[in-house]
Design an enzyme around this catalytic site. Sequence first.
Site, mmCIF file in Angstrom:
data_model
loop_
_atom_site.group_PDB
_atom_site.id
_atom_site.type_symbol
_atom_site.label_atom_id
_atom_site.label_comp_id
_atom_site.label_asym_id
_atom_site.label_seq_id
_atom_site.Cartn_x
_atom_site.Cartn_y
_atom_site.Cartn_z
ATOM 1 N N LYS A 47 51.628 28.915 3.779
ATOM 2 C CA LYS A 47 51.793 30.177 3.038
ATOM 3 C C LYS A 47 51.367 31.363 3.899
ATOM 4 C CE LYS A 47 47.240 31.190 2.092
ATOM 5 N NZ LYS A 47 46.530 32.355 2.595
ATOM 6 N N ALA A 71 43.844 29.338 10.245
ATOM 7 C CA ALA A 71 44.988 30.220 10.480
ATOM 8 C C ALA A 71 45.209 31.205 9.347
ATOM 9 C CB ALA A 71 46.253 29.377 10.664
ATOM 10 N N GLY A 72 44.678 30.901 8.124
ATOM 11 C CA GLY A 72 44.975 31.729 6.950
ATOM 12 C C GLY A 72 46.314 31.359 6.354
ATOM 13 N N PRO A 96 48.825 25.223 11.922
ATOM 14 C CA PRO A 96 47.518 25.327 12.584
ATOM 15 C C PRO A 96 46.393 25.514 11.565
ATOM 16 C CG PRO A 96 48.855 27.297 13.008
ATOM 17 C CD PRO A 96 49.715 26.341 12.243
ATOM 18 N N ASP A 98 43.520 28.022 -2.859
ATOM 19 C CA ASP A 98 44.958 28.216 -2.610
ATOM 20 C C ASP A 98 45.814 27.044 -3.075
ATOM 21 O OD1 ASP A 98 44.588 30.697 -1.449
ATOM 22 O OD2 ASP A 98 44.430 29.887 0.587
ATOM 23 N N GLY A 102 46.871 25.555 5.271
ATOM 24 C CA GLY A 102 47.302 24.231 5.746
ATOM 25 C C GLY A 102 46.701 23.088 4.926
ATOM 26 N N GLY A 103 45.392 23.111 4.721
ATOM 27 C CA GLY A 103 44.727 22.063 3.943
ATOM 28 C C GLY A 103 45.141 22.123 2.477
ATOM 29 N N SER A 104 45.224 23.325 1.939
ATOM 30 C CA SER A 104 45.589 23.486 0.525
ATOM 31 C C SER A 104 46.992 22.958 0.257
ATOM 32 C CB SER A 104 45.554 24.968 0.132
ATOM 33 O OG SER A 104 44.263 25.479 0.278
HETATM 34 O O1 C5P Z 1 38.343 27.420 -2.149
HETATM 35 P P1 C5P Z 1 38.347 27.438 -0.649
HETATM 36 O O2 C5P Z 1 37.733 26.198 -0.061
HETATM 37 O O3 C5P Z 1 39.683 27.782 -0.098
HETATM 38 O O4 C5P Z 1 37.390 28.665 -0.232
HETATM 39 C C1 C5P Z 1 36.638 28.712 0.982
HETATM 40 C C2 C5P Z 1 35.472 29.686 0.821
HETATM 41 O O5 C5P Z 1 35.963 31.024 0.712
HETATM 42 C C3 C5P Z 1 34.630 29.477 -0.434
HETATM 43 O O6 C5P Z 1 33.599 28.570 -0.191
HETATM 44 C C4 C5P Z 1 34.081 30.868 -0.706
HETATM 45 O O7 C5P Z 1 32.965 31.122 0.115
HETATM 46 C C5 C5P Z 1 35.195 31.782 -0.221
HETATM 47 N N1 C5P Z 1 36.088 32.278 -1.296
HETATM 48 C C6 C5P Z 1 35.680 33.338 -2.093
HETATM 49 N N2 C5P Z 1 36.525 33.823 -3.057
HETATM 50 C C7 C5P Z 1 37.760 33.276 -3.225
HETATM 51 C C8 C5P Z 1 38.200 32.217 -2.414
HETATM 52 C C9 C5P Z 1 37.333 31.726 -1.454
HETATM 53 O O8 C5P Z 1 34.565 33.851 -1.948
HETATM 54 N N3 C5P Z 1 38.569 33.803 -4.163
#
Ligand code: C5P
Length: 289
Positions: free
Chosen positions: A10, A98-99, A95, A137, A102-104
């Site tokens: 994405k 990367a933003g 990658p 995500d 990928g894992g999601s």
């Molecule tokens: O949910 P995910 O593992 O993708 O999020 C990684 C980290 O990003 C979370 O542990 C949190 O610190 C931060 N995060 C956040 N607010 C969000 C999404 C992620 O603070 N809406």
Amino acid sequence: MKWTEPAYAKLNLTLDILGRLPNGYHSLAMVMQSVSLHDTVTLTLGEPGTGIQVECGEGAPSGKDNIVWKAADAFFRYWGRKPEDVCFHIEKHTPSQAGMGGGSSDAAAALRLLNRAFRAGLTAQELRTIGAGVGADVPFCITGGTMQAEGIGEVLTPVMSLPSCGILLCKPPVGVSTPEAFRLSDSAPAVPPRTPAMVQALETGTLSTIAGCLYNRFQEILQIPQITDIVDAMKKGNALGACMTGSGSVVFGLFPSEEEAQQAAKAVSGLGQVFVVHPVEEQKIEEME
Ligand code: C5P
């Protein structure tokens, strides 16, 4: 038997940080877009008693540390069944750091695969509910497409699709920690959100108008020189607009066609790993095969 799903990456066409929630997460407003770069996730049935297994080549861990394992475990809990003997194989192309989710997207593909393989008949909304507990995500990645995402990313509204175009991606060697990026955002001033203008542009605008509305609050806050260099190089290479995705570090540029994106690739090839991709529409969840 063997089941396979593409796990599309994405991009964030916009990313606004609206505030910090009591649980430490952040409320966001974003427009998310699936693109053709993808991992391939395959599910086979394992030997009796082996439980959930995850095999992954380079780029992500195998076993319990992979987000796919957590997604499969969450699926069986939600469905109210003891975990079946399942083996996931992930062929990585997206990658990491990367933003690009990928894992999601691998986790979302695993949920779709389990739903198909065991004929569980869960709806897209139920798979999103399971995914929300696995990663912010994952709900978007269940069907992908073009969506406005709010809350922590789990409140999804379909919006008009990004028109057909070419997208140039460049991943510089710099990595960005997502929790660290959010922490830095806590001391940055609040600014007006830019997602509503993007939603409007998708409804009524041309590709140029849409490209003019690309926005990422992390990009402003982090001010990473390598990112700025890639954005500038893409614009010099005739991108209609260029922006970082997620908490980085991939930068993407929009072009009228994949051929034009390919022509601009040489402008950024010295700055990182380069891909040319196109937008992907929302996938339908077959409720039963
Ligand atoms: O949910 P995910 O593992 O993708 O999020 C990684 C980290 O990003 C979370 O542990 C949190 O610190 C931060 N995060 C956040 N607010 C969000 C999404 C992620 O603070 N809406």
